[in-house]
Scaffold this active site. Structure first.
Site, PDB file in Angstrom:
ATOM      1  N   ASN A  99      -6.615   5.965  14.664  1.00 43.84           N
ATOM      2  CA  ASN A  99      -7.550   5.641  13.583  1.00 43.84           C
ATOM      3  C   ASN A  99      -8.106   4.251  13.821  1.00 43.84           C
ATOM      4  OD1 ASN A  99      -7.189   8.014  11.883  1.00 43.84           O
ATOM      5  ND2 ASN A  99      -5.096   7.260  11.642  1.00 43.84           N
ATOM      6  N   GLU A 146       0.825  -1.201   0.000  1.00 43.61           N
ATOM      7  CA  GLU A 146       0.000   0.000   0.000  1.00 43.61           C
ATOM      8  C   GLU A 146       0.858   1.248   0.000  1.00 43.61           C
ATOM      9  OE1 GLU A 146      -3.287   0.177   2.441  1.00 43.61           O
ATOM     10  OE2 GLU A 146      -3.886  -1.808   1.760  1.00 43.61           O
ATOM     11  N   CYS A 174       3.192   8.390   1.344  1.00 47.17           N
ATOM     12  CA  CYS A 174       3.491   7.478   2.454  1.00 47.17           C
ATOM     13  C   CYS A 174       3.843   6.112   1.866  1.00 47.17           C
ATOM     14  CB  CYS A 174       2.267   7.412   3.373  1.00 47.17           C
ATOM     15  SG  CYS A 174       2.505   6.292   4.756  1.00 47.17           S
ATOM     16  N   CYS A 182       3.774  -6.702   8.947  1.00 49.87           N
ATOM     17  CA  CYS A 182       4.755  -6.224   9.939  1.00 49.87           C
ATOM     18  C   CYS A 182       4.827  -7.228  11.081  1.00 49.87           C
ATOM     19  CB  CYS A 182       4.340  -4.851  10.478  1.00 49.87           C
ATOM     20  SG  CYS A 182       5.576  -4.142  11.594  1.00 49.87           S
ATOM     21  N   GLY A 190       4.740  -1.850   7.585  1.00 44.61           N
ATOM     22  CA  GLY A 190       6.037  -2.448   7.914  1.00 44.61           C
ATOM     23  C   GLY A 190       6.943  -1.581   8.749  1.00 44.61           C
ATOM     24  N   ASN A 194       4.447   6.831  21.624  1.00 45.36           N
ATOM     25  CA  ASN A 194       3.103   6.319  21.919  1.00 45.36           C
ATOM     26  C   ASN A 194       2.757   6.089  23.387  1.00 45.36           C
ATOM     27  OD1 ASN A 194       2.695   6.383  19.190  1.00 45.36           O
ATOM     28  ND2 ASN A 194       3.006   4.208  18.858  1.00 45.36           N
ATOM     29  N   SER A 244       9.993   6.476   9.937  1.00 41.06           N
ATOM     30  CA  SER A 244       9.477   6.254  11.284  1.00 41.06           C
ATOM     31  C   SER A 244       9.802   4.834  11.735  1.00 41.06           C
ATOM     32  CB  SER A 244       7.962   6.461  11.284  1.00 41.06           C
ATOM     33  OG  SER A 244       7.418   6.086  12.524  1.00 41.06           O
ATOM     34  N   SER A 301       8.229   6.214  17.073  1.00 45.39           N
ATOM     35  CA  SER A 301       6.872   5.999  17.579  1.00 45.39           C
ATOM     36  C   SER A 301       6.944   5.760  19.078  1.00 45.39           C
ATOM     37  CB  SER A 301       6.234   4.791  16.881  1.00 45.39           C
ATOM     38  OG  SER A 301       6.109   5.055  15.510  1.00 45.39           O
ATOM     39  N   CYS A 325       2.264  -4.088  17.146  1.00 43.68           N
ATOM     40  CA  CYS A 325       1.668  -3.039  17.978  1.00 43.68           C
ATOM     41  C   CYS A 325       0.156  -3.293  18.017  1.00 43.68           C
ATOM     42  CB  CYS A 325       1.969  -1.660  17.408  1.00 43.68           C
ATOM     43  SG  CYS A 325       3.734  -1.394  17.208  1.00 43.68           S
TER      44      CYS A 325
HETATM   45  N1  SAH Z   1       6.369   0.803  11.563  1.00 43.38           N
HETATM   46  C1  SAH Z   1       6.782   2.133  11.695  1.00 43.38           C
HETATM   47  C2  SAH Z   1       6.238   3.017  10.608  1.00 43.38           C
HETATM   48  C3  SAH Z   1       4.839   2.763  10.162  1.00 43.38           C
HETATM   49  S1  SAH Z   1       3.568   3.081  11.323  1.00 43.38           S
HETATM   50  C4  SAH Z   1       6.407   2.676  13.056  1.00 43.38           C
HETATM   51  O1  SAH Z   1       5.637   2.040  13.756  1.00 43.38           O
HETATM   52  O2  SAH Z   1       6.913   3.724  13.421  1.00 43.38           O
HETATM   53  C5  SAH Z   1       3.462   4.857  11.243  1.00 43.38           C
HETATM   54  C6  SAH Z   1       2.825   5.502  12.477  1.00 43.38           C
HETATM   55  O3  SAH Z   1       1.448   5.155  12.588  1.00 43.38           O
HETATM   56  C7  SAH Z   1       3.475   5.065  13.786  1.00 43.38           C
HETATM   57  O4  SAH Z   1       3.808   6.190  14.551  1.00 43.38           O
HETATM   58  C8  SAH Z   1       2.378   4.272  14.486  1.00 43.38           C
HETATM   59  O5  SAH Z   1       2.501   4.371  15.874  1.00 43.38           O
HETATM   60  C9  SAH Z   1       1.142   4.922  13.935  1.00 43.38           C
HETATM   61  N2  SAH Z   1      -0.063   4.093  13.980  1.00 43.38           N
HETATM   62  C10 SAH Z   1      -0.158   2.755  13.888  1.00 43.38           C
HETATM   63  N3  SAH Z   1      -1.443   2.372  13.954  1.00 43.38           N
HETATM   64  C11 SAH Z   1      -2.178   3.486  14.104  1.00 43.38           C
HETATM   65  C12 SAH Z   1      -3.572   3.750  14.201  1.00 43.38           C
HETATM   66  N4  SAH Z   1      -4.484   2.772  14.156  1.00 43.38           N
HETATM   67  N5  SAH Z   1      -3.982   5.024  14.315  1.00 43.38           N
HETATM   68  C13 SAH Z   1      -3.075   6.040  14.310  1.00 43.38           C
HETATM   69  N6  SAH Z   1      -1.760   5.853  14.204  1.00 43.38           N
HETATM   70  C14 SAH Z   1      -1.307   4.598  14.095  1.00 43.38           C
HETATM   71 FE1  SF4 Z   2       4.481  -2.370  12.548  1.00 45.06          FE
HETATM   72 FE2  SF4 Z   2       4.504   0.288  12.798  1.00 45.06          FE
HETATM   73 FE3  SF4 Z   2       2.176  -1.077  12.816  1.00 45.06          FE
HETATM   74 FE4  SF4 Z   2       3.867  -1.245  14.883  1.00 45.06          FE
HETATM   75  S1  SF4 Z   2       2.775   0.592  14.170  1.00 45.06           S
HETATM   76  S2  SF4 Z   2       2.808  -2.973  13.889  1.00 45.06           S
HETATM   77  S3  SF4 Z   2       5.833  -1.182  13.843  1.00 45.06           S
HETATM   78  S4  SF4 Z   2       3.583  -0.901  11.106  1.00 45.06           S
END
Ligand code: SAH
Ligand code: SF4
Length: 383
Positions: A327, A110, A138, A145, A196, A251, A226, A249, A149
């Site tokens: 989201n 994607e 993006c 992945c 990923g 969080n 990121s 990230s 998370c």
């Molecule tokens: N894997 C890497 C980059 C992709 S995720 C990472 O985790 O940093 C990009 C961003 O989206 C990260 O900061 C992650 O914490 C955030 N993210 C993941 N799921 C989300 C969601 N459902 N709503 C909002 N942000 C989210």
């Molecule tokens: Fe992977 Fe980033 Fe999603 Fe965490 S937030 S599962 S590292 S894509």
């Protein structure tokens, strides 16, 4: 194939898919080696790399600067251009477009096009002229992945495979081509924040960055990667001379809350990540971004904001925080923070001296927003 010549080893051979070798993704030296086998003069390398990375051709037949005999010989050797193809596109009410782009083995990844930037990365203070388009792409680094998370839809796929450098850079070029972007004129930001964990596919990710900077012509200062906090990756990244900006990230305000939503914290905790981040030598005016996904009732209290403020002030780094309202995705046990809570959290961070921005959610209606990339083809109203 002429005797004595080795058959090119295709990445696809190992996957058992069609044995063609994509040219897109080969760096200059590899193109040189390839053309040397055909006893071609050195300037052909520039013609071929120009066609691949600056003219964005789909087919060798379009490369009219190369003699037809050479084009035929290259394709007889099993090479094709191999620029990824958009197999499906979804357009959001806010102008965001989400693409399913097919990789070398037909698996899809994607990629998201966000006109006018994403509100979080475009705060470089520059003014857009009337004739200048600005957008953020993006980009995905893996299919699925492994990091798991708990709030992220991509995690539900598990890890399917790494993307190659050509597939990572190819997503960008495919979208630039579709959007008729003018390199060197339009202001395009890249965020490696799609599907990923880029630092778990480090070599291919960095090779893609080099192709995008050196061949395609997008400045590294317009790129942000990121990571969820993969410490060995951050340490390697710290040694790179050519590199994007870094986002972490975070969080959560502490390890206890973070471990509950990001199991990777048990491997590398927040202080491990901070120590590694400090090794990155920042360029003039560069800041590290800390991303913070707000989960209603879980990490969005004012006490949490205060704790984040203390943590980040202690780090003593040029930094900013991007707050991302979670989201939603189906079947996930979280809720979105309400707008007042988000505003107060931001204000609290700002009062403690931490620049904090709220990332505008983009393309939620088409599952294009952060953490929603799961190759969803059926569109469900999520709010
Ligand atoms: N894997 C890497 C980059 C992709 S995720 C990472 O985790 O940093 C990009 C961003 O989206 C990260 O900061 C992650 O914490 C955030 N993210 C993941 N799921 C989300 C969601 N459902 N709503 C909002 N942000 C989210
Ligand atoms: Fe992977 Fe980033 Fe999603 Fe965490 S937030 S599962 S590292 S894509």
């Amino acid at each position: 194939m002429p005797p004595g010549r080795k058959k090119p080893i295709s990445i696809l051979d190992s996957l058992g898919a069609a044995a063609t070798q994509p040219l897109f993704g080969l760096k200059n030296q590899q193109l040189k080696d390839l053309l040397r086998e055909f006893a071609e003069p050195a300037y052909r390398v520039k013609q071929l790399s120009g066609a691949l990375y600056r003219e964005w051709v789909d087919d060798l037949a379009e490369v009219s600067t190369l003699p037809k005999t050479l084009r035929d010989a290259i394709s007889e050797r099993g090479y094709q251009v191999g620029l990824p193809k958009i197999v499906e596109a979804f357009t959001s009410v806010d102008g965001t477009e989400r693409y399913l782009i097919s990789g070398n083995d037909g698996q899809t990844v994607e990629t998201v096009w966000m006109p006018d930037g994403d509100g979080g990365e475009a705060d470089d203070g520059s003014e857009a002229g009337t004739d200048l388009r600005r957008a953020t792409i993006c980009v995905s680094s893996q299919i699925g992945c492994a990091v798991n998370c708990q709030f992220c839809l991509t995690a539900k796929l598990g890890i399917i495979r790494n993307l190659t450098a050509g597939e990572i850079a190819g997503q960008v070029v495919t979208v630039l081509k579709r959007q008729k972007v003018r390199i060197g004129r339009d202001r395009i930001n890249l965020v490696f924040m799609g599907m990923g964990e880029p630092f778990l596919n480090y070599d291919e990710f960095m090779a893609a960055v080099r192709l995008l900077v050196e061949e395609v012509g997008i400045p590294e200062s317009r790129m942000t990667v990121s990571t969820s906090g993969i410490v060995p990756g951050i340490l390697r990244f710290a040694e790179e001379t050519l590199r994007p900006k870094l986002a972490i990230s975070l969080n959560a305000p502490n390890d206890a809350i973070r471990a509950g939503i990001m199991p990777i914290t048990r491997k590398w905790d927040i202080s491990d990540v901070m120590t590694a981040v400090k090794r990155v030598s920042l360029r003039a005016k560069e800041k590290i971004t800390f991303e913070y996904v707000l989960l209603g009732g879980l990490n969005d209290r004012l006490d949490d904001a205060d704790e984040v403020g203390r943590l980040l002030r202690r780090a003593n780094l040029p930094l900013k925080v991007n707050l991302i309202v979670w989201n939603p995705g189906p079947g996930m046990p979280y809720r979105m923070s309400d707008p007042d809570t988000v505003a107060q959290f931001q204000e609290r961070l700002r009062l403690s001296g931490i620049p904090a921005f709220v990332r505008r959610p983009r393309g939620r209606d088409i599952y294009a927003a952060c953490g929603q990339l799961k190759r969803t083809t059926e569109l469900v109203q999520v709010e």
